[in-house]
Enzyme design. Structure first.
Site, PDB file in Angstrom:
ATOM      1  N   ASN A 208      59.973  -0.106 -58.986  1.00 38.04           N
ATOM      2  CA  ASN A 208      60.654   0.793 -59.929  1.00 38.04           C
ATOM      3  C   ASN A 208      62.069   0.280 -60.166  1.00 38.04           C
ATOM      4  OD1 ASN A 208      62.487   2.029 -57.904  1.00 38.04           O
ATOM      5  ND2 ASN A 208      60.528   2.671 -57.030  1.00 38.04           N
ATOM      6  N   ASP A 277      54.923   6.017 -54.595  1.00 38.81           N
ATOM      7  CA  ASP A 277      53.927   6.983 -54.112  1.00 38.81           C
ATOM      8  C   ASP A 277      52.577   6.298 -53.849  1.00 38.81           C
ATOM      9  OD1 ASP A 277      55.501   9.299 -54.113  1.00 38.81           O
ATOM     10  OD2 ASP A 277      55.404   9.389 -56.297  1.00 38.81           O
ATOM     11  N   LYS A 287      46.822 -15.841 -56.336  1.00 31.98           N
ATOM     12  CA  LYS A 287      47.375 -15.247 -57.557  1.00 31.98           C
ATOM     13  C   LYS A 287      46.253 -14.906 -58.546  1.00 31.98           C
ATOM     14  CE  LYS A 287      50.593 -16.339 -61.230  1.00 31.98           C
ATOM     15  NZ  LYS A 287      51.282 -17.404 -61.912  1.00 31.98           N
ATOM     16  N   PHE A 324      66.170  13.431 -52.303  1.00 32.62           N
ATOM     17  CA  PHE A 324      66.579  13.291 -53.698  1.00 32.62           C
ATOM     18  C   PHE A 324      65.374  13.633 -54.560  1.00 32.62           C
ATOM     19  CE2 PHE A 324      70.697  11.137 -54.645  1.00 32.62           C
ATOM     20  CZ  PHE A 324      71.209  11.145 -53.354  1.00 32.62           C
ATOM     21  N   LYS A 338      60.217  20.596 -54.367  1.00 32.07           N
ATOM     22  CA  LYS A 338      60.256  19.523 -53.359  1.00 32.07           C
ATOM     23  C   LYS A 338      61.040  19.960 -52.115  1.00 32.07           C
ATOM     24  CE  LYS A 338      59.526  15.897 -56.750  1.00 32.07           C
ATOM     25  NZ  LYS A 338      60.071  14.849 -57.603  1.00 32.07           N
ATOM     26  N   LYS A 342      58.911  19.908 -48.711  1.00 29.06           N
ATOM     27  CA  LYS A 342      59.262  18.914 -47.687  1.00 29.06           C
ATOM     28  C   LYS A 342      60.161  19.498 -46.600  1.00 29.06           C
ATOM     29  CE  LYS A 342      58.576  15.286 -51.118  1.00 29.06           C
ATOM     30  NZ  LYS A 342      58.529  13.864 -51.358  1.00 29.06           N
TER      31      LYS A 342
END
Ligand code: PMT
Length: 399
Positions: A208, A277, A287, A324, A338, A342
């Protein structure tokens, strides 16, 4: 964060004086009120005019200047400052300071000064390692002066070794530490930062856009506030913050193991990393060759590190948990979900659609939701300022 701070900047005679000029420029840019005092030797390397231009203020060089009579310069300058630093501090000036000499304006000011004092030595490595200099520095430490050890490397005299004036980034950290509240003293904090990379063949991975900037800012500011910092970082191109233990982890599984291995040491865990995730079900040995059609990649879920920590909560000594939430819609609702799911003490919600917040930006705008669902919204700030705001909130929650 250095804006309006009154800094008395002592400069003694070393080739590193030119670097001090750059520091003065940076301090003035940050809005600090800088007054430069130079020894006679320092003026041989760089003219006072350079420092006067960069600081926008008069530079002081002598005890007996014609217009210094109306005020007792060494007492008044010392009374007015929030912090007194000496950079570069030569062996000679260090020896004078250690022995209470007051034979020039800089050393007289040091004796009259009651504000925090920081010494940045710079000299040849043999001079630095000599017993006399070591003893003098030890004595300055006893007086309560902060000593910022010089860097190692190639010295101006051609020698290789310890003695180079530290870079501005390190100096700035030292200055911010001197002004920061020491409310994380004796606390060990784990901070995760950056992306995770989930490989599917020897050349490629899924990842990301996290740059690590938010997590690194949290690590630097926690260190400045006195914490022992363990920074568990995914791949980034950022410079390691000084005085911080850095553990590199590439994948979510590696990050998971690094967090769990260090969990028992932690008083606070802050998960700012963008953990994938999912990961590819299989890592291909070779490859993947380009074919004519589309290919499918099977993904399996990664462990949710923070959720796992939440489940351990409640046991004696369990750390304060901060998560976060990177959101593109329904920010506060998602943040609250969240936080609850959590079992967090605090969640920091940020937007990842705009260009000034979230991934890779230098700035961020955060909403803090605590365990009692109290909400605090910040304006757009630098990530460093956001980090300070987050630690302010954590310090209040720790009470
Ligand atoms: O690195 P920068 O470029 O400065 O960008 C900063 C940032 C946008 C990455 C950062 O501010 C941020 O929002 N980090 C959290 C990103 C994220 O993964 O959010 P999430 O809503 O998917 O996850 C919620 C929380 O669970 C996070 O604390 C995350 O670290 C944690 N998590 C998520 C997945 C997982 N498998 N394990 C986790 O522990």
């Amino acid at each position: 964060m250095l804006a309006d701070k009154k800094i008395l900047f002592g400069v003694s005679g070393s080739i590193a004086v030119y670097k001090a000029a750059e520091w003065v420029r940076e301090l003035a840019k940050a809005g600090a009120d800088v007054t430069v005092v130079m020894t006679e030797a320092a003026t041989r390397f760089v003219s006072p005019l350079t420092f006067a231009t960069l600081s926008g203020r008069r530079v002081y060089t002598g005890m007996f200047e014609p217009d210094s009579g109306e005020e007792v310069t060494h007492i008044n300058l010392a009374k007015k400052c929030d912090l007194f630093l000496v950079a570069p501090a030569t062996a000679q000036t260090i020896a004078k300071l250690a022995n209470g000499f007051a034979d020039n304006l800089l050393t007289s000011l040091a004796l009259a000064n009651r504000a925090k004092m920081l010494i940045f030595p710079a000299m040849n490595s043999n001079m630095y390692c000599h017993g006399a200099t070591r003893a003098n520095l030890a004595r300055l430490k006893d007086y309560g002066y902060g000593i910022i050890e010089p860097d190692e490397g190639k010295l101006a005299c051609g020698d290789e070794g310890v003695g180079r004036l530290v870079d501005w980034e390190t100096a700035r950290d030292a200055l911010l530490s001197a002004f920061a509240p020491q409310d994380l003293l004796e606390k060990t904090v784990i901070i995760t930062a950056g992306p995770t990379c989930e490989p599917f063949d020897p050349a490629r991975h899924l990842s990301n856009r996290s740059s690590g900037k938010m997590g690194f800012a949290l690590a630097r500011s926690a260190k400045q506030r006195g914490a022992r910092v363990i920074l568990i970082s995914g791949p980034t191109s950022l410079k390691k913050p000084s005085g911080v233990e850095v553990i590199n982890s590439a994948t979510a599984l590696e990050m998971h193991d690094a967090v769990m291995d260090n969990y028992d040491r932690a008083d606070i865990v802050v998960m700012s990393a963008a953990v994938s995730d999912y990961r590819p079900a299989k890592l291909k040995e070779k490859k993947v060759k380009k074919g004519s059609g589309s290919i499918a990649l099977e993904l399996v879920p990664n462990p949710d590190i923070l959720k796992e920590l939440g489940k351990r909560k409640g046991k004696a000594g369990s750390p304060l948990l901060v998560g976060f939430a990177a959101e593109s819609s329904d920010h506060l609702e998602e943040g609250k979900r969240k936080l609850k799911e959590k079992k967090l003490d605090l969640i920091v919600v940020n937007d990842i659609i705009g260009t000034e917040t979230g991934f890779a930006s230098d700035t961020n705008q955060v909403s803090l939701i605590d365990r009692d669902y109290q909400l605090e919204k910040s304006p757009l700030l630098t990530k460093e300022e956001c980090a300070y705001l987050i630690w302010d909130k954590i310090a209040r929650l720790m009470q």
